[in-house]
Design an enzyme around this catalytic site. Structure first.
Site, PDB file in Angstrom:
ATOM      1  N   LYS A  81      -8.042  20.552 -12.063  1.00  0.00           N
ATOM      2  CA  LYS A  81      -8.410  19.139 -12.166  1.00  0.00           C
ATOM      3  C   LYS A  81      -8.421  18.751 -13.645  1.00  0.00           C
ATOM      4  O   LYS A  81      -9.320  19.125 -14.390  1.00  0.00           O
ATOM      5  CB  LYS A  81      -9.798  18.881 -11.575  1.00  0.00           C
TER       6      LYS A  81
ATOM      7  N   GLU B 234     -16.541  26.402 -21.996  1.00  0.00           N
ATOM      8  CA  GLU B 234     -16.197  26.145 -23.397  1.00  0.00           C
ATOM      9  C   GLU B 234     -16.664  24.729 -23.669  1.00  0.00           C
ATOM     10  O   GLU B 234     -16.189  23.795 -23.044  1.00  0.00           O
ATOM     11  CB  GLU B 234     -14.671  26.257 -23.544  1.00  0.00           C
TER      12      GLU B 234
ATOM     13  N   CYS C 110     -13.128  20.476 -30.531  1.00  0.00           N
ATOM     14  CA  CYS C 110     -14.428  21.172 -30.520  1.00  0.00           C
ATOM     15  C   CYS C 110     -14.551  22.095 -31.719  1.00  0.00           C
ATOM     16  O   CYS C 110     -15.642  22.524 -32.067  1.00  0.00           O
ATOM     17  CB  CYS C 110     -14.674  21.885 -29.201  1.00  0.00           C
TER      18      CYS C 110
ATOM     19  N   GLU D 211     -23.026  16.842 -31.586  1.00  0.00           N
ATOM     20  CA  GLU D 211     -21.575  16.717 -31.647  1.00  0.00           C
ATOM     21  C   GLU D 211     -21.170  15.256 -31.445  1.00  0.00           C
ATOM     22  O   GLU D 211     -21.557  14.622 -30.466  1.00  0.00           O
ATOM     23  CB  GLU D 211     -20.907  17.578 -30.583  1.00  0.00           C
TER      24      GLU D 211
HETATM   25  P1  ADP Z   1     -14.991  15.247 -22.039  1.00  0.00           P
HETATM   26  O1  ADP Z   1     -15.346  13.817 -21.821  1.00  0.00           O
HETATM   27  O2  ADP Z   1     -15.213  15.780 -23.393  1.00  0.00           O
HETATM   28  O3  ADP Z   1     -13.632  15.600 -21.486  1.00  0.00           O
HETATM   29  P2  ADP Z   1     -16.617  15.954 -19.744  1.00  0.00           P
HETATM   30  O4  ADP Z   1     -17.577  17.089 -19.622  1.00  0.00           O
HETATM   31  O5  ADP Z   1     -17.085  14.605 -19.437  1.00  0.00           O
HETATM   32  O6  ADP Z   1     -16.073  16.092 -21.220  1.00  0.00           O
HETATM   33  O7  ADP Z   1     -15.344  16.235 -18.854  1.00  0.00           O
HETATM   34  C1  ADP Z   1     -14.682  17.474 -18.800  1.00  0.00           C
HETATM   35  C2  ADP Z   1     -14.082  17.657 -17.424  1.00  0.00           C
HETATM   36  O8  ADP Z   1     -15.139  17.791 -16.480  1.00  0.00           O
HETATM   37  C3  ADP Z   1     -13.256  16.466 -16.965  1.00  0.00           C
HETATM   38  O9  ADP Z   1     -12.132  16.928 -16.240  1.00  0.00           O
HETATM   39  C4  ADP Z   1     -14.217  15.736 -16.076  1.00  0.00           C
HETATM   40  O10 ADP Z   1     -13.596  14.907 -15.121  1.00  0.00           O
HETATM   41  C5  ADP Z   1     -14.934  16.888 -15.415  1.00  0.00           C
HETATM   42  N1  ADP Z   1     -16.225  16.532 -14.804  1.00  0.00           N
HETATM   43  C6  ADP Z   1     -17.048  15.505 -15.099  1.00  0.00           C
HETATM   44  N2  ADP Z   1     -18.116  15.486 -14.283  1.00  0.00           N
HETATM   45  C7  ADP Z   1     -17.997  16.539 -13.447  1.00  0.00           C
HETATM   46  C8  ADP Z   1     -18.781  17.074 -12.372  1.00  0.00           C
HETATM   47  N3  ADP Z   1     -19.910  16.510 -11.969  1.00  0.00           N
HETATM   48  N4  ADP Z   1     -18.320  18.177 -11.748  1.00  0.00           N
HETATM   49  C9  ADP Z   1     -17.186  18.773 -12.129  1.00  0.00           C
HETATM   50  N5  ADP Z   1     -16.393  18.313 -13.111  1.00  0.00           N
HETATM   51  C10 ADP Z   1     -16.782  17.217 -13.773  1.00  0.00           C
END
Ligand code: ADP
Length: 479
Positions: free
Chosen positions: A172, A247, A281, A380
């Site tokens: 995903k 990470e 990061c 961050e």
């Molecule tokens: P960033 O905005 O730095 O990419 P996020 O942690 O918001 O960091 O997103 C990283 C990944 O995690 C994205 O693919 C996002 O869609 C996914 N993500 C966000 N919320 C969830 C959740 N509740 N469960 C699993 N994956 C999630």
């Protein structure tokens, strides 16, 4: 516009919902419409991967090598097109986008080679006549959840080892950058890979991501993203006993000592803090500078920033592209306000910029007079914002460098072997750089951090096998 579909069980599947992929350099430019999978479609992908694992786990290393080699070669052959797509959807400059595409190709080729080098051990048993073999086997269906800041390299460095060691994949990608992940899936779909071994499910974290975390058939989850989402991943995986690897953030120190080569130190700082719009990061967000070189360093850094070109990621000569989206821009500007309120001096930039097209342009922001306990030095920001912290000497620099909740990357600029060696030993970070920016790593060696930055075993290089395999110990008594 036609919708780019999800790839599930070897088929391109329509979805009822779609998402516009917007170019952050030009908000009027829609890169494409990308499907948003539902929970049910995600479950279909996991079921397909589970079915495919029954045979894929026993595939030959030659088959896996050939598939990964094909993928790597095609990515490299199409580096310009993929690099352009990357820059258009994410906003890093074209040379950075092309560099990342090449790196993704190299990662696949590296793991094609690794397929042929999967090792085990053979030991004598303590019992007479018995032999012991220790082998590595795939873990099963792995869920890969990736962020927006490296739209092709991070998917590559999770997918390639997952497949190399015989696992099936459900990936995903981040909603902001589905384009590169889709292009990669398109290449993978033509590599000869059996149906169901690799599945792409684009969509929302709360739907698709959560469905991956909750599904008992997913044996392991590799996640890169924010600390906040990382803790959700950890909680969900721990609750059902799944393996996971996280990470997350960084607040990486770059120490500049009095004896540093000033030009090189400024290069490391400006590149490390601001290139890729500071959205790494591993960005050098804390510049820790000893007092003998401090003023000269600031003057030289400001002079370098004056000459730095911020603009459309696809334009020639641009060195810093736009911020990825409105939410991230608001976060950057908010932290710039916080820095001012905390009493730091905004010595350069930090302003929204106008360009020919409507985009999220921000001038690189350099704060001086920063104390390490300020929020701008501890949290961050994930944008083109860096802080300069003045220290008395090396000992104080080391203490400040380690005084953070994170521990991904750390750097030192010095011509002293003594300080460089001491810093390499005492830095509480997973990666240490001497006279190099904290960002910018090789594709064939481990990547990862300590403390709040990472959890679990390392990614990339041959150390990736620790996550993507499980160890079996077999005893044989030949009769
Ligand atoms: P960033 O905005 O730095 O990419 P996020 O942690 O918001 O960091 O997103 C990283 C990944 O995690 C994205 O693919 C996002 O869609 C996914 N993500 C966000 N919320 C969830 C959740 N509740 N469960 C699993 N994956 C999630």
């Amino acid at each position: 516009m036609t919708m780019h579909r999800n790839f599930i069980a070897g088929d391109w599947r329509d979805a009822s919902d779609g998402n516009d992929n917007i170019n952050p350099s030009n908000l009027g430019d829609v890169v494409g419409v990308y499907a948003r999978a539902s929970r049910t479609e995600t479950e279909d992908a996991i079921a397909a991967a589970t079915e495919a694992f029954k045979t894929w786990q026993f595939s030959t290393i030659q088959q896996r090598h050939d598939i990964l080699e094909f993928i790597g070669n095609e990515i490299i052959a199409r580096k310009e097109e993929l690099g352009r797509l990357l820059s258009r959807e994410e906003g890093k400059t074209l040379p950075e986008g092309m560099g990342e595409a090449v790196r993704a190709g190299q990662i696949f080729k590296f793991f094609a080679g690794e397929c042929l080098r999967i090792e085990g051990d053979r030991l004598d048993s303590v019992r007479p006549g018995v032999g012991v073999e220790i082998t590595r086997e795939p873990i099963g269906v792995v869920g890969l959840i990736t962020p927006w800041n490296f739209p092709i390299a991070i998917p590559a460095w999770k997918i390639a080892p997952a497949l190399a060691y015989g696992n099936c994949v459900v990936i995903k990608p981040a909603e902001l950058v589905p384009g590169c992940a889709w292009a990669l899936a398109d290449i993978i779909s033509r590599s000869g890979i059996p149906d169901g071994v690799f599945n792409l499910v684009m969509g929302k974290g709360s739907q698709v991501g959560q469905a991956i975390l909750d599904n008992r058939a997913v044996a392991a989850v590799s996640f890169t993203g924010s600390v906040q989402t990382g803790s959700l991943v950890a909680a969900a995986c721990s609750a059902r006993g799944a393996k996971f690897q996280l990470e997350m953030g960084g607040k990486n120190p770059l120490v500049v000592l009095d004896d540093a080569d000033l030009d090189n130190a400024v290069d490391c700082a400006v590149q490390g803090a601001f290139f890729s719009t500071g959205q790494r990061c591993t960005a050098s967000s804390r510049l820790i500078v000893t007092e003998g070189i401090h003023d000269r360093f600031i003057e030289a850094a400001k002079a370098r920033l004056e000459k730095t070109v911020v603009g459309d990621a696809l334009k020639e000569g641009v060195q810093i592209g736009p911020v990825v989206d409105e939410t991230q821009l608001a976060q950057d500007l908010n932290y710039i306000d916080i820095g001012r309120q905390e009493g730091a001096t905004l010595a350069f930039g930090g302003e929204r910029l106008e360009r020919d097209t409507d985009g999220f342009y921000l001038s690189p922001a350099l704060f001086t007079d920063v104390r390490n306990d300020m929020r701008i030095a501890q949290e961050e920001i994930f944008g083109p914002v860096a802080t300069v912290i003045k220290v008395k000497d090396y000992d104080e620099a080391l203490t400040v460098a380690n005084d953070t909740a994170f521990g991904l990357s750390a750097g030192i600029c010095t011509t002293s072997l003594k300080y460089a060696s001491d810093f390499k030993r005492k830095s509480q970070a997973g990666m240490v750089m001497v006279n190099l920016p904290t960002a910018g790593v090789d594709y064939h060696v481990p990547f990862g951090g300590r403390k709040g930055s990472s959890y679990g075993s390392r990614e990339q290089g041959r150390y990736a096998d620790e996550f993507y395999t499980t160890v079996k110990t077999a005893y044989t008594l030949p009769l």
